[in-house]
Design an enzyme around this catalytic site. Structure first.
Site, short mmCIF file in Angstrom:
data_model
loop_
_atom_site.label_atom_id
_atom_site.label_comp_id
_atom_site.label_asym_id
_atom_site.label_seq_id
_atom_site.Cartn_x
_atom_site.Cartn_y
_atom_site.Cartn_z
N CYS A 194 7.64 0.67 -4.90
CA CYS A 194 7.88 -0.73 -4.80
C CYS A 194 8.62 -0.98 -3.38
O CYS A 194 8.13 -1.69 -2.59
CB CYS A 194 8.73 -1.28 -5.71
SG CYS A 194 8.60 -0.74 -7.28
N ARG B 186 10.36 12.01 -10.54
CA ARG B 186 11.36 11.70 -11.51
C ARG B 186 11.99 13.10 -12.01
O ARG B 186 10.95 14.03 -12.15
CB ARG B 186 11.07 10.90 -12.55
CG ARG B 186 10.07 9.66 -11.86
CD ARG B 186 11.00 8.45 -12.04
NE ARG B 186 9.87 7.19 -11.50
CZ ARG B 186 9.42 6.47 -12.30
NH1 ARG B 186 9.41 6.31 -13.53
NH2 ARG B 186 8.94 5.42 -11.61
N GLN C 224 0.88 7.12 -9.13
CA GLN C 224 0.88 6.01 -9.87
C GLN C 224 -0.52 5.09 -9.17
O GLN C 224 -0.45 5.13 -7.88
CB GLN C 224 2.07 4.96 -9.99
CG GLN C 224 3.12 5.60 -10.62
CD GLN C 224 4.31 4.60 -10.32
OE1 GLN C 224 4.65 4.42 -9.30
NE2 GLN C 224 5.17 4.37 -11.54
N ASP D 169 -0.78 2.15 -8.37
CA ASP D 169 0.27 1.17 -7.87
C ASP D 169 -0.19 0.36 -7.39
O ASP D 169 -1.07 0.48 -6.37
CB ASP D 169 1.48 2.02 -7.31
CG ASP D 169 2.79 1.17 -8.02
OD1 ASP D 169 2.77 0.22 -8.74
OD2 ASP D 169 3.90 1.54 -7.51
N HIS E 179 1.52 -3.78 -5.69
CA HIS E 179 2.38 -5.02 -5.87
C HIS E 179 1.86 -6.22 -5.15
O HIS E 179 1.44 -6.09 -4.26
CB HIS E 179 3.69 -4.62 -5.14
CG HIS E 179 4.49 -3.42 -5.55
ND1 HIS E 179 4.19 -2.05 -5.24
CD2 HIS E 179 5.23 -3.42 -6.75
CE1 HIS E 179 5.03 -1.31 -5.93
NE2 HIS E 179 5.52 -1.97 -6.91
N LYS F 98 7.13 -8.65 -18.79
CA LYS F 98 6.07 -7.62 -18.82
C LYS F 98 5.03 -7.45 -19.76
O LYS F 98 5.46 -8.03 -21.08
CB LYS F 98 6.92 -6.14 -18.44
CG LYS F 98 7.62 -5.64 -19.84
CD LYS F 98 8.04 -4.23 -19.29
CE LYS F 98 8.31 -3.49 -20.70
NZ LYS F 98 8.58 -2.30 -20.50
N HIS G 281 4.55 -6.18 -10.27
CA HIS G 281 4.26 -4.69 -10.12
C HIS G 281 3.03 -4.31 -11.36
O HIS G 281 3.13 -4.88 -12.47
CB HIS G 281 5.32 -3.86 -10.59
CG HIS G 281 6.69 -4.08 -10.06
ND1 HIS G 281 7.29 -3.41 -9.33
CD2 HIS G 281 7.44 -5.28 -10.27
CE1 HIS G 281 8.40 -3.78 -9.05
NE2 HIS G 281 8.52 -5.11 -9.47
ZN LIG Z 1 6.71 -1.58 -8.51
#
Ligand SMILES: [Zn+2]
Ligand SMILES: [Zn+2]
Length: 640
Positions: free
Chosen positions: A332, A361, A379, A381, A383, A466, A512
């Site tokens: 992010c 992680r 990910q 991912d 945004h 979410k 996200h």
């Molecule tokens: Zn994010």
């Protein structure tokens, strides 16, 4: 307790009862239901092993056959202590030794709380219940394994034997359960991954770090291509960002140091590291200096947030602060900085930035599991930065994307969870009117999907509502995969803005979302979902040509070259093996199409097709087959 848990917990009583019939000196601690079964902790000089299970199960079956009613009895604390001293709690009769663990449990029951016994037959236990009406209601059970456990989970306490079992309301349900377990073992992605050479984990590289071998990488690349294609249709922009970022980014986002237990430690700047080492700075001090912030930083973040989110204890003199980097725990902040790198007008919004971003992680080694629990993962991912009015349609677009992904992969059995804030909790930031709007947007978007969805108050992220997709695989196991989260907090923390139609600055809303979650975990789930039999578009090797003799080797190679030219992953097995063993090998490798060629096929320009799912399909013109497999790949069909 659910009905099933009640059955399982009742079975724990039956287990203790049976053990006492064999070993009257046994002392019991706790016997709760757990996921998939129950256990009872027992203290016994005899070491119980699976060889003892048959004998114990026989006693249990006898107790069940007697249909002993479970009888509840309220007693006073003094009576309970008296019975405990006489060894009667979790016992059949008074015994020379006190029920030491039960006596300890009594001391933990708050004063004034009701103390109850449950009796079945000769067995008495201190227990709050509930239980089934009588022992015969435990229609099917099995002891599964034994482990050791410290009393109350404290290693200073005595070590007990933890006997595990499971129970079901019917024999059929239990048989189905064990059959499912067997099937799950066969489908285990760690096993299939090894057999088919899809990925490798090497201790020298590090546990929890996936090495994608060429075959696994092919699957991943196909998944990425699939997503990228869908993203292009939905107007996303692709970005690339590095694997590390400065600590300050995560201090601003709030991910550091608050989540540091799940992150790799910060990496100090090398020149600073050298300097502080020469000053004799210790590790503890270094950590504190990496985690601290300047007063200026604290004040400006607190001001933007409109409340104290950085406490004065974290403030340090700027000359003592250390700077450094973090392996990024999420993408992010990097994407936020891309958005912030140029001014935006409301006309530019929404801005949708997508990246296959790798994050790191820290997971405890005991938590690591193949591809599904790892320390580094990518990910899929993205945004989205949008206006408040756009939240509903953007969330809906994200949900459509996740739905498309799951449907294409044949994962049509899923449910959707909408995580809302708990109105009674104050851990949710932002203003209530904004929350109401966002929650309604999520609800409305979920409703358009045409699949069951549940609203779960208290399950929102602290920064916004979410939506999670919970997918049921072919074995009925649930996996939480895609998520979509609305975020009002990070845009404020990073001071993002766009110019509205009114010419004034406004704070955008962030979304996200990750349809797969992580490519590692998703691929692990896919391996189990397909049991390694990937549809043709994902299969690392899509077609293998098996020449019946050396005479047709050239024809086989020509066909491979032709298919490769069309982007089909084809190979030829030119080994001197007999056709039968070539077929067996191709089956083991789970190649969707085996193509047998001999002089007859060569003469006619044909291929004899054996599909993994449809079996023998006979000889067809080479061109026709190539066209067919091309369209199956293009359409991402599930069956071949
Ligand atoms: Zn994010
Ligand atoms: Zn009980």
């Amino acid at each position: 307790m659910t009905e099933l848990e009640t059955i399982r917990h009742s079975c724990a009583h039956i287990l203790a009862n049976a053990i006492l019939r064999i070993w009257p000196e046994a002392q019991f601690a706790a016997g709760p239901p757990v996921e998939n079964g129950f256990y009872y902790d027992v203290d016994l000089p005899h070491r119980i092993s699976p060889e003892d299970f048959e004998r114990i199960e026989k006693e249990m079956a006898a107790i069940i056959a007697e249909a002993q009613p479970f009888q509840r009895e309220v007693i006073s604390r003094d009576e309970a202590l008296f019975m405990g001293e006489r060894g009667e709690l979790a016992g059949l009769t008074p015994r020379p030794e006190a029920s030491k663990f039960k006596l300890d449990i009594i001391t933990r029951i708050p004063e004034g709380e009701e103390i109850t016994l449950y009796r079945n037959g000769a067995f008495t236990d201190l227990c709050a219940g509930p239980h089934v009406a009588d022992t015969s209601k435990v229609a099917a059970f099995r002891l599964t394994h034994v482990a050791s456990a410290f009393y109350q989970g404290d290693e200073k306490n005595p070590q007990l034997q933890r006997i595990y079992g499971t129970a079901f309301p019917s024999l059929e349900e239990m048989e189905n359960w064990f059959a499912m377990l067997e099937e799950a073992k066969k489908r285990d992605h760690r096993k299939i991954g090894k057999e088919q050479g899809l990925f490798h984990i090497d201790d020298a590289v590090g546990q929890g770090l996936i090495l994608w071998t060429p075959k696994g990488a092919t699957i991943r690349q196909e998944l990425q291509n699939f997503i990228s294609g869908e993203l292009a249709k939905q107007g996303y922009s692709q970005v690339f960002t590095p694997h590390i970022g400065k600590i300050g980014l995560y201090k601003t986002s709030g991910h550091f140091p608050y989540y540091k237990e799940s992150q790799f430690p910060a990496i100090p700047e090398p020149d600073q590291l050298e300097r502080i080492a020469s000053e004799g700075c210790g590790c503890a001090e270094m950590t504190a200096r990496l985690e601290a912030v300047s007063e200026l930083f604290a004040n400006s973040l607190n001001e933007r947030a409109g409340k104290e989110i950085v406490s004065p204890e974290r403030v340090m003199d700027p000359t003592r602060l250390l700077d450094g980097f973090m392996l990024k725990p999420m993408n992010c902040p990097h994407h936020i900085k891309i958005f912030a790198s140029q001014p935006h007008s409301y006309r530019d919004l929404p801005v949708r930035l997508a990246e296959f971003g790798t994050v790191y992680r820290w997971e405890q080694s005991g938590e690591l599991n193949g591809m599904t629990r790892v320390r580094g993962f990518t990910q899929d991912d993205a945004h989205l930065f949008c206006t408040e009015e756009q939240v509903a349609s953007e969330v809906q677009g994200c949900l459509e994307l996740v739905k498309k992904v799951l449907t294409t992969l044949g994962m049509s059995d899923y449910r959707v969870r909408v995580g809302l804030r708990d109105p009674d909790s104050n851990k949710f930031t932002g203003n209530p009117a904004q929350w109401d709007l966002a929650e309604q947007a999520c609800r409305d978007a979920a409703a358009t999907l045409g699949v069951p969805f549940s609203e779960e108050p208290g399950e929102a992220a602290f920064y916004g509502p979410k939506i999670d997709f919970v997918v049921k695989d072919v074995l009925g196991r649930e996996w939480q995969l895609g998520t979509v989260q609305v975020d009002y907090v990070l845009p404020v923390r990073f001071d993002l803005s766009y110019t509205g139609a009114d010419g004034k600055p406004h704070v955008p809303v962030m979304i996200h979302r990750a349809p797969f979650g992580s490519l590692e975990r998703f691929t692990g789930v896919l391996i189990e979902h397909f049991a390694g039999d990937f549809p043709v578009w994902l299969a690392p090797e899509q077609a293998r040509i098996l020449p019946v003799s050396e005479k047709v080797a050239e024809y086989a190679q020509k066909m491979v070259a032709e298919m490769k030219g069309k982007g089909i992953r084809a190979t030829a097995d030119l080994s001197p093996e007999k056709l039968g063993s070539k077929i067996r090998l191709a089956q083991l490798d789970k190649v969707p199409y085996m193509i047998v060629v001999g002089p007859k096929e060569e003469a006619a320009g044909q291929l004899s097709i054996r599909s993994r799912q449809r079996g023998d399909e006979g000889a067809i013109a080479a061109d026709a087959f190539i066209q067919r497999i091309e369209s199956e790949i293009r359409d991402r069909t599930l069956t071949v």
